[in-house]
Motif scaffolding. Structure first.
Motif, PDB file in Angstrom:
ATOM      1  N   UNK A  52       0.825  -1.204   0.000  1.00 28.65           N
ATOM      2  CA  UNK A  52       0.000   0.000   0.000  1.00 28.65           C
ATOM      3  C   UNK A  52       0.858   1.251   0.000  1.00 28.65           C
ATOM      4  N   UNK A  53       0.307   2.328   0.513  1.00 29.90           N
ATOM      5  CA  UNK A  53       0.968   3.631   0.436  1.00 29.90           C
ATOM      6  C   UNK A  53       1.847   3.970   1.631  1.00 29.90           C
ATOM      7  N   UNK A  54       1.810   3.166   2.671  1.00 27.96           N
ATOM      8  CA  UNK A  54       2.594   3.481   3.868  1.00 27.96           C
ATOM      9  C   UNK A  54       4.084   3.412   3.537  1.00 27.96           C
ATOM     10  N   UNK A  55       4.862   4.415   3.986  1.00 22.27           N
ATOM     11  CA  UNK A  55       6.305   4.364   3.713  1.00 22.27           C
ATOM     12  C   UNK A  55       6.966   3.207   4.463  1.00 22.27           C
ATOM     13  N   UNK A  56       7.919   2.590   3.832  1.00 23.66           N
ATOM     14  CA  UNK A  56       8.655   1.486   4.420  1.00 23.66           C
ATOM     15  C   UNK A  56       9.935   2.055   5.024  1.00 23.66           C
ATOM     16  N   UNK A  57      10.132   1.832   6.312  1.00 23.33           N
ATOM     17  CA  UNK A  57      11.312   2.369   6.990  1.00 23.33           C
ATOM     18  C   UNK A  57      11.973   1.282   7.837  1.00 23.33           C
ATOM     19  N   UNK A  58      13.192   1.576   8.286  1.00 22.04           N
ATOM     20  CA  UNK A  58      13.843   0.758   9.301  1.00 22.04           C
ATOM     21  C   UNK A  58      14.495   1.696  10.291  1.00 22.04           C
TER      22      UNK A  58
END
Length: 136
Positions: free
Chosen positions: A15-21
Motif C-alpha cells: 500500500x501507500x505506507x512508507x517502508x522504513x527501518x
C-alpha cells in the motif's frame, strides 16, 4: 531457473505506507527496495538467497538488534520489505564502517583476511588492533 520477488507486486501489496527501518543513532530511515528491481530469492543450485534466509532466521531466533557492515546497509531495504510481506518483526539495525586493508579493500573471511583469533595468535594485542582500525 530462479525464483524472484516481483518488486512491483510486492510494493503494491504494502500500500501507500512508507517502508522504513530504525538505524541506531539515526532513527527512521526510508527503505527503498524499488531500487533493487526484481530480487532473486532462490536458484536451482541455491535453495534460498541471503536476503530470505537472514530475514527468516532473525525472526525465528527472536533477534531484536542486528549489527552488520556498512556494505550491507542497502540490503536492509529488501530485508524490510520481506519482513513486512511475511509478517515478521523488524529489528533495530546498526551498520558499522568497514575495516579496510592497506589497498582499501574490506577485510573479510571471503577475501581470506586474518581473523581476530589469528591476529592474537601472531601476538597482536587489543591496542594493536585498535590502532590498526583507527577511530570508529
Amino acid at each position: 531457473a530462479a525464483r524472484r520477488l516481483r518488486m512491483g507486486r510486492a510494493l503494491a501489496a504494502l500500500g501507500d505506507a512508507p517502508l522504513t527501518f530504525e538505524e541506531e543513532g539515526e532513527g527512521a530511515v526510508r527503505a527503498r527496495p524499488e531500487d533493487w528491481g526484481d530480487v532473486v530469492l532462490a536458484r536451482k543450485e541455491t535453495p534460498t538467497s541471503y536476503h530470505l534466509a537472514v530475514v527468516v532466521d532473525d525472526a525465528a531466533q527472536g533477534v531484536t538488534h542486528v549489527t552488520r557492515g556498512q556494505d550491507l546497509r542497502r540490503a536492509t531495504d529488501v530485508h524490510r520489505l520481506l519482513q513486512e510481506l511475511l509478517g515478521l518483526p523488524a529489528p533495530l539495525y546498526r551498520h558499522h564502517r568497514l575495516i579496510s586493508a592497506a589497498d582499501g579493500a574490506k577485510l573479510s573471511k571471503s577475501r581470506g583476511s586474518p581473523s581476530l583469533r589469528a591476529l592474537r595468535a601472531e601476538g597482536f594485542t587489543r591496542d594493536d588492533v585498535i590502532r590498526a582500525i583507527g577511530p570508529l
